[in-house]
Design an enzyme around this catalytic site. Structure first.
Site, PDB file in Angstrom:
ATOM      1  N   ASP A   1      -1.278  -5.264  10.882  1.00 28.89           N
ATOM      2  CA  ASP A   1      -2.532  -5.974  10.652  1.00 28.89           C
ATOM      3  C   ASP A   1      -3.610  -5.166  11.356  1.00 28.89           C
ATOM      4  OD1 ASP A   1      -3.755  -8.212   9.359  1.00 28.89           O
ATOM      5  OD2 ASP A   1      -4.245  -8.988  11.330  1.00 28.89           O
ATOM      6  N   SER A   2      -4.738  -5.011  10.710  1.00 32.27           N
ATOM      7  CA  SER A   2      -5.762  -4.168  11.310  1.00 32.27           C
ATOM      8  C   SER A   2      -7.149  -4.714  11.024  1.00 32.27           C
ATOM      9  CB  SER A   2      -5.642  -2.738  10.779  1.00 32.27           C
ATOM     10  OG  SER A   2      -5.898  -2.708   9.401  1.00 32.27           O
TER      11      SER A   2
ATOM     12  N   LYS B   1      -8.047  11.928   9.125  1.00 33.10           N
ATOM     13  CA  LYS B   1      -8.193  10.538   9.572  1.00 33.10           C
ATOM     14  C   LYS B   1      -6.853  10.002  10.092  1.00 33.10           C
ATOM     15  CE  LYS B   1      -9.342   5.849   8.240  1.00 33.10           C
ATOM     16  NZ  LYS B   1      -9.592   4.884   7.179  1.00 33.10           N
TER      17      LYS B   1
ATOM     18  N   ASN C   1       0.829  -1.204   0.000  1.00 29.95           N
ATOM     19  CA  ASN C   1       0.000   0.000   0.000  1.00 29.95           C
ATOM     20  C   ASN C   1       0.870   1.265   0.000  1.00 29.95           C
ATOM     21  OD1 ASN C   1      -1.469   2.231   1.034  1.00 29.95           O
ATOM     22  ND2 ASN C   1      -3.056   0.830   1.769  1.00 29.95           N
TER      23      ASN C   1
ATOM     24  N   PHE D   1     -12.216   3.807   3.334  1.00 28.51           N
ATOM     25  CA  PHE D   1     -12.432   2.479   2.765  1.00 28.51           C
ATOM     26  C   PHE D   1     -13.057   1.607   3.846  1.00 28.51           C
ATOM     27  CE2 PHE D   1      -9.097  -0.085   4.855  1.00 28.51           C
ATOM     28  CZ  PHE D   1      -8.383   0.920   5.472  1.00 28.51           C
ATOM     29  N   GLY D   2     -13.251   0.337   3.507  1.00 26.45           N
ATOM     30  CA  GLY D   2     -13.717  -0.646   4.496  1.00 26.45           C
ATOM     31  C   GLY D   2     -14.980  -0.194   5.220  1.00 26.45           C
TER      32      GLY D   2
ATOM     33  N   GLY E   1       0.178   4.392   0.197  1.00 27.67           N
ATOM     34  CA  GLY E   1      -0.168   5.363   1.238  1.00 27.67           C
ATOM     35  C   GLY E   1       0.537   5.025   2.545  1.00 27.67           C
ATOM     36  N   LYS E   2       0.501   3.728   2.900  1.00 25.44           N
ATOM     37  CA  LYS E   2       1.153   3.295   4.143  1.00 25.44           C
ATOM     38  C   LYS E   2       2.656   3.535   4.070  1.00 25.44           C
ATOM     39  CE  LYS E   2      -1.943  -0.485   5.491  1.00 25.44           C
ATOM     40  NZ  LYS E   2      -2.096  -1.934   5.527  1.00 25.44           N
TER      41      LYS E   2
HETATM   42  P1  IMP Z   1      -5.618  -4.330   6.532  1.00 29.14           P
HETATM   43  O1  IMP Z   1      -5.186  -5.675   6.992  1.00 29.14           O
HETATM   44  O2  IMP Z   1      -4.939  -3.212   7.263  1.00 29.14           O
HETATM   45  O3  IMP Z   1      -5.543  -4.117   5.054  1.00 29.14           O
HETATM   46  O4  IMP Z   1      -7.164  -4.160   6.925  1.00 29.14           O
HETATM   47  C1  IMP Z   1      -8.036  -5.252   7.112  1.00 29.14           C
HETATM   48  C2  IMP Z   1      -9.471  -4.821   6.969  1.00 29.14           C
HETATM   49  O5  IMP Z   1      -9.909  -4.141   8.156  1.00 29.14           O
HETATM   50  C3  IMP Z   1      -9.759  -3.854   5.834  1.00 29.14           C
HETATM   51  O6  IMP Z   1      -9.981  -4.548   4.633  1.00 29.14           O
HETATM   52  C4  IMP Z   1     -11.015  -3.150   6.334  1.00 29.14           C
HETATM   53  O7  IMP Z   1     -12.153  -3.947   6.089  1.00 29.14           O
HETATM   54  C5  IMP Z   1     -10.790  -3.091   7.828  1.00 29.14           C
HETATM   55  N1  IMP Z   1     -10.127  -1.830   8.191  1.00 29.14           N
HETATM   56  C6  IMP Z   1      -8.875  -1.674   8.695  1.00 29.14           C
HETATM   57  N2  IMP Z   1      -8.592  -0.373   8.883  1.00 29.14           N
HETATM   58  C7  IMP Z   1      -9.691   0.305   8.492  1.00 29.14           C
HETATM   59  C8  IMP Z   1     -10.001   1.700   8.413  1.00 29.14           C
HETATM   60  O8  IMP Z   1      -9.194   2.582   8.732  1.00 29.14           O
HETATM   61  N3  IMP Z   1     -11.219   1.999   7.955  1.00 29.14           N
HETATM   62  C9  IMP Z   1     -12.138   1.076   7.572  1.00 29.14           C
HETATM   63  N4  IMP Z   1     -11.900  -0.230   7.587  1.00 29.14           N
HETATM   64  C10 IMP Z   1     -10.679  -0.619   8.061  1.00 29.14           C
END
Ligand code: IMP
Length: 203
Positions: free
Chosen positions: A72-73, A180, A15, A157-158, A17-18
């Site tokens: 991881d988020s 944000k 990513n 997103f998400g 942006g990251k």
């Molecule tokens: P990633 O592993 O950081 O790419 O995020 C995993 C999933 O968590 C994403 O596909 C989103 O569904 C959700 N997510 C994580 N961070 C956010 C955010 O800042 N906003 C909205 N959804 C998020």
């Protein structure tokens, strides 16, 4: 173990942006995306964010023979016992769109009263000096909110369009990207990891 100045660190993410955000905070290091090394992404088999971040960092460090950072988020909803959790990206199934995931969440929450709709985004960031590092640096960031019963906002997103922020009186999808980043779970985890890394360097 201290790391030297201008040390390359591979970021287990593609990513852009990251990468920019992390490079801006870690100016003493050269942050290189794992795509530059054609790293194959590992399967995220952990049941916690920490385990999955370590799996990704270890994989990148192993492949590139460099220190690695991974994150991881996801979203944790109290009324759903922590779901969607580590499967946030694929809550509605493998290959699900953000819209599919949001619809599934709204459906699961349809009978949940206002005061029980509490939730938080979490981001875990880890740094591993090498693939066998027995003591990774681990930073966690949280962002508290509430799940709405309809989507509002076009940024982000998400789950952003259904994540209501009490203090800002808007959803995270109504915040401009810089605003944000200043508030988010990702921004907080990154700033904690930066402090830990900089402390390593000065010990
Ligand atoms: P990633 O592993 O950081 O790419 O995020 C995993 C999933 O968590 C994403 O596909 C989103 O569904 C959700 N997510 C994580 N961070 C956010 C955010 O800042 N906003 C909205 N959804 C998020």
């Amino acid at each position: 173990m201290p790391v030297s100045n201008n040390q390359q660190i591979v970021l287990a993410s593609g990513n852009l942006g990251k990468i920019k955000e992390i490079q801006a905070l870690l100016q003493a290091y050269a942050i290189v995306p794992q795509s530059a090394f054609k790293v194959v992404e590992p399967e995220e088999t952990g049941t916690t964010f920490v385990e999955n971040a370590i799996i990704k960092a270890r994989n990148a460090a192993q492949h590139c023979q460099l220190p690695a950072i991974a994150d991881d988020s996801g979203l944790i909803v109290d009324a759903l016992h922590g779901a969607p959790g580590v499967i946030s990206a694929r809550y509605a199934g493998v290959g699900a769109s953000d819209g599919d995931n949001v619809q599934k969440l709204l459906h699961a929450m349809q009978d949940v009263p206002e005061h029980l709709r509490t939730a938080r985004f979490v981001c875990v960031m880890v740094y591993m000096a090498h693939a066998d590092d027995p003591c990774p640096l681990i930073a966690q960031g949280f962002w508290e909110g509430r799940i709405l019963n309809h989507a509002i906002g076009d940024y982000g997103f998400g789950y952003d369009p259904v994540f209501w922020l009490e203090a800002q009186h808007c959803t995270s999808a109504q915040l401009a990207p810089a605003d944000k980043n200043a508030l988010s779970h990702r921004g907080k985890a990154l700033s904690v990891l930066t402090q830990q890394l900089n402390a390593l360097h000065h010990d």
